[in-house]
Design an enzyme around this catalytic site. Structure first.
Site, mmCIF file in Angstrom:
data_model
loop_
_atom_site.group_PDB
_atom_site.id
_atom_site.type_symbol
_atom_site.label_atom_id
_atom_site.label_comp_id
_atom_site.label_asym_id
_atom_site.label_seq_id
_atom_site.Cartn_x
_atom_site.Cartn_y
_atom_site.Cartn_z
ATOM 1 N N HIS A 139 -101.065 -2.498 -46.481
ATOM 2 C CA HIS A 139 -99.662 -2.918 -46.356
ATOM 3 C C HIS A 139 -98.739 -1.692 -46.360
ATOM 4 O O HIS A 139 -97.878 -1.534 -45.487
ATOM 5 C CB HIS A 139 -99.315 -3.867 -47.512
ATOM 6 C CG HIS A 139 -97.886 -4.271 -47.556
ATOM 7 N ND1 HIS A 139 -97.427 -5.458 -47.006
ATOM 8 C CD2 HIS A 139 -96.790 -3.649 -48.057
ATOM 9 C CE1 HIS A 139 -96.121 -5.532 -47.173
ATOM 10 N NE2 HIS A 139 -95.704 -4.454 -47.808
ATOM 11 N N GLU A 140 -98.922 -0.830 -47.348
ATOM 12 C CA GLU A 140 -98.039 0.346 -47.464
ATOM 13 C C GLU A 140 -98.218 1.298 -46.289
ATOM 14 O O GLU A 140 -97.246 1.850 -45.762
ATOM 15 C CB GLU A 140 -98.287 1.075 -48.792
ATOM 16 C CG GLU A 140 -97.980 0.244 -50.039
ATOM 17 C CD GLU A 140 -96.603 -0.396 -50.018
ATOM 18 O OE1 GLU A 140 -95.688 0.152 -49.372
ATOM 19 O OE2 GLU A 140 -96.436 -1.467 -50.630
ATOM 20 N N HIS A 151 -96.180 0.454 -43.361
ATOM 21 C CA HIS A 151 -94.802 0.986 -43.409
ATOM 22 C C HIS A 151 -94.782 2.442 -42.923
ATOM 23 O O HIS A 151 -93.935 2.833 -42.136
ATOM 24 C CB HIS A 151 -94.263 0.958 -44.836
ATOM 25 C CG HIS A 151 -93.935 -0.404 -45.370
ATOM 26 N ND1 HIS A 151 -93.133 -1.285 -44.709
ATOM 27 C CD2 HIS A 151 -94.274 -1.023 -46.540
ATOM 28 C CE1 HIS A 151 -92.983 -2.399 -45.444
ATOM 29 N NE2 HIS A 151 -93.678 -2.260 -46.546
ATOM 30 N N HIS A 188 -88.646 -7.375 -57.429
ATOM 31 C CA HIS A 188 -87.608 -7.296 -56.394
ATOM 32 C C HIS A 188 -86.232 -7.748 -56.871
ATOM 33 O O HIS A 188 -85.240 -7.490 -56.191
ATOM 34 C CB HIS A 188 -88.049 -8.106 -55.177
ATOM 35 C CG HIS A 188 -89.380 -7.640 -54.639
ATOM 36 N ND1 HIS A 188 -90.568 -7.841 -55.328
ATOM 37 C CD2 HIS A 188 -89.714 -6.960 -53.523
ATOM 38 C CE1 HIS A 188 -91.567 -7.310 -54.648
ATOM 39 N NE2 HIS A 188 -91.089 -6.773 -53.547
ATOM 40 N N GLU A 197 -92.653 -5.398 -42.905
ATOM 41 C CA GLU A 197 -93.582 -5.889 -43.936
ATOM 42 C C GLU A 197 -94.875 -6.444 -43.348
ATOM 43 O O GLU A 197 -95.822 -6.712 -44.090
ATOM 44 C CB GLU A 197 -92.898 -6.970 -44.783
ATOM 45 C CG GLU A 197 -91.671 -6.501 -45.552
ATOM 46 C CD GLU A 197 -91.974 -5.384 -46.537
ATOM 47 O OE1 GLU A 197 -93.135 -5.244 -46.953
ATOM 48 O OE2 GLU A 197 -91.039 -4.628 -46.875
#
Ligand code: X8Z
Ligand code: ZN
Length: 617
Positions: free
Chosen positions: A386-387, A390, A516, A414
């Site tokens: 996932h990271e 980015h 978040h 995302e």
């Protein structure tokens, strides 16, 4: 504030004027100078945008370093520095936004310039009003909340346990009393103390949003999707309704299995599911309790990624190398040496840090990094991908002008790494030597494979939706401070069908126990990404000529897919998102169709299993 965290630069998405020169910047000698006036002298909108982009670019490279040092070394001093930099960023971006609103009134603007002015006006996550001291107060609160979350502790068997350990323990512990202890202590300790500051922060941000012409901060957040804000909220609801029947079947099935395992006293056969039993502190992904719900025979997949990683002696670096290798197999350049030198891969032993995973781009160029506290388990294996998604996105669009240094929309950003992670099929695991050929589950295990995926992917959907439903309500005033906690749990009950393991006091602040919320990271993006990643994945599998069941497709090693993907990524935010979507998938609409197609055999199977059971909660 925050903007440079998960994405790059300022949350002010970037924009470029066509023909705008690429801004050269050497981060070591950034021309940013603190305290400079934030009023831009410009005769035309074009000139204004170009100057604003230069100023923001320079500021972002300075500020990202401050935020990085703060997040990887939480002390009073780094908090103070981060708060100062955050306040400066807010003042500058608000001043630019106000000027942008004026320029936007001009007739006959170049459409790209007009869109950049809109980005400048609507792209601030937490704006402050221009009143003296407001930006400083807002930034001090926001920095403090993030820092408090980073240092948060819970309890397990009466002993203190830190954030990354408690997250992992919620996935593996099967003792209802201990799960309850961890859940309750985390929510009470971490969220509780934040309530009053959160309330004040909301007031300030709303004043800032009003000065910029928005009804409230939520309306401002919803304005960033190339469509009217009301239409965006409707789009979210519509997407949810498409996939809700699948969620409802999964919920009924999982509740039944939890009832079988724990008995009526812990989990009743009807009603909501006890939130701490689902393998995740926020009940947002349930894959960690696959062992509890796996159906006999078909559910015996024969492997668990966490176990495989441990058996094969993986460490944090090896996990990231495998993620990098996937991108390399598609034709992307390797990560720069500085990525390996400067990233935070594991939790430092000697200091407090923000463990929640993020990807950074410190110079809007090559200095990309991840910040994680990696544990050798399946969750973090997916999070690494996932990271990296980015980081590869950031690098792909680095030649865009500043205001276009962003995803097509934040859901795209995302979704990229997750789309790759959907390719982690049994056959792929054999290719990278994590699984032995003889262990590949046959077609008779497809139900199990799909159920394992659904536990993470489908289970997440209502959570992805409700976090910002709550925040939009808080910003609009529909949810009053006295109702912060009840409204949070009402939404969790309504959308997810889960309830806390103990009665919660009305003056608790359980939303604050989710990163978040104190981190001020908008959350609708993750809901969109859950839907989009299946659209992207299906498009990639089609491009790769895959013909079997969708969930068995891995596009690992397919350079054509890589080329196509890069074409979308390098656009950054230079075009409205439907253009980017069309570039990669041939369609201009976000749709749950691909996700539903992926899970269709499971949905049919779940319906069978649930026959005669009470559905819903
Ligand atoms: O926050 C994240 C990423 C960083 S952008 C690790 N995610 C959401 C969450 O953890 O709540 C990824 C999935 C949803
Ligand atoms: Zn992310």
């Amino acid at each position: 504030m925050k903007n440079w965290i998960s994405l790059s630069a300022l949350a002010i998405a970037s924009l470029t004027i066509s023909g705008c020169k690429k801004i050269e910047n050497d981060s070591a000698t950034s021309s940013y100078s603190s305290g400079a006036s934030t009023k831009i002298e410009a005769a035309t909108a074009e000139e204004f945008v170009e100057k604003a982009e230069k100023r923001l670019f320079d500021f972002s490279t300075y500020s990202a370093k401050v935020q990085w040092v703060n997040s990887t070394y939480l002390t009073e001093d780094t908090d103070a520095l981060a708060a100062i930099a955050g306040a400066e960023g807010t003042k500058m971006s608000v001043d630019f936004a106000l000027q942008a609103a004026e320029f936007a009134k001009q007739e006959g603007l170049d459409p790209i310039v007009k869109r950049k002015l809109d980005i400048l006006r609507g792209g601030i996550v937490m704006p402050a009003p221009t009143t003296a001291g407001a930006a400083d107060e807002l930034s001090a609160i926001a920095t403090d909340l993030q820092s408090q979350y980073g240092k948060g502790k819970g309890l397990l068997k009466g002993e203190e346990i830190n954030g990354s350990d408690i997250e992992a323990a919620m996935g593996t512990n099967r003792n209802p009393a201990e799960l309850k202890e961890m859940w309750t202590s985390w929510h009470t300790n971490v969220g509780g103390p934040m309530r009053d500051d959160y309330k004040r922060m909301v007031e300030i941000a709303n004043e800032g949003s009003a000065e910029l012409g928005f009804a409230d901060t939520g309306a401002m957040w919803r304005s960033n999707y190339d469509m009217p804000a009301e239409e965006f909220a409707e789009t979210m609801d519509k997407l949810w309704l498409d996939v809700k029947p699948l969620y409802d079947e999964l919920h009924t099935y999982v509740r039944g299995k939890l009832n079988e395992k724990y008995g009526d006293a812990v989990q009743a056969e009807t009603g909501p599911i006890r939130a701490d039993l689902l393998g995740n502190m926020w009940a947002q992904e349930w894959g960690n309790i696959y062992d509890i719900v796996a159906p006999e025979g078909a559910g015996d997949i024969g492997y668990d990624i966490s176990d495989l990683l441990v058996q094969k002696d993986y460490d944090a670096i090896k996990m990231v190398k495998v993620g990098e290798d996937f991108f390399s197999s598609l034709g992307f350049d390797p990560l720069p040496e500085t990525f390996w030198q400067r990233s935070q891969f594991v939790k430092p032993r000697d200091r407090e840090v923000v463990c929640h995973a993020s990807a950074w781009d410190l110079d809007n160029k090559d200095d990309i990094r991840i910040k994680m506290c990696i544990k050798v388990n399946g969750d973090d294996f997916i999070t690494v991908h996932h990271e990296l998604g980015h980081n590869y996105y950031q690098r792909a669009y680095k030649d865009q002008s500043y205001l276009h240094l962003n995803g097509a929309n934040d859901g795209f950003h995302e979704a990229i790494g997750d789309m790759l992670a959907l390719s982690i099929t049994p056959d792929y695991l054999v290719k990278i030597d994590l699984l032995d050929e003889s262990q590949v589950p046959g077609a008779d295990k497809d139900t199990g494979l799909l159920l394992r995926q659904a536990m993470d992917k489908v289970a997440f959907l209502p959570f992805g939706l409700l976090v910002d439903k709550w925040r939009w309500g808080v910003f609009s005033g529909e949810i009053k401070p006295a109702d912060y906690n009840n409204a949070w749990h009402d939404l969790k009950r309504e959308y997810q069908g889960v309830m806390p393991p103990v009665e919660r006091p009305a003056d608790a602040f359980d939303a604050g126990a989710k990163y978040h919320i104190p981190g001020n990271t908008p959350y609708a993006r993750y809901f969109l990404a859950r839907i989009l990643q299946f659209q992207f994945y299906k498009a990639a599998c089609d491009a790769a000529g895959w013909e079997g069941p969708l969930h068995r497709c891995s596009f690992y090693g397919n350079k054509e897919v890589g080329t196509k993907l890069n074409a979308m990524l390098e656009l950054g935010a230079s075009k409205p998102w439907p253009d980017a979507l069309e570039e990669f998938t041939g369609t201009r609409e976000m749709s749950g169709k691909a996700m539903l197609e992926y899970f269709k055999p499971l949905q049919d199977w779940l319906k069978e299993q649930n026959k005669g059971k009470t559905k819903g909660w």
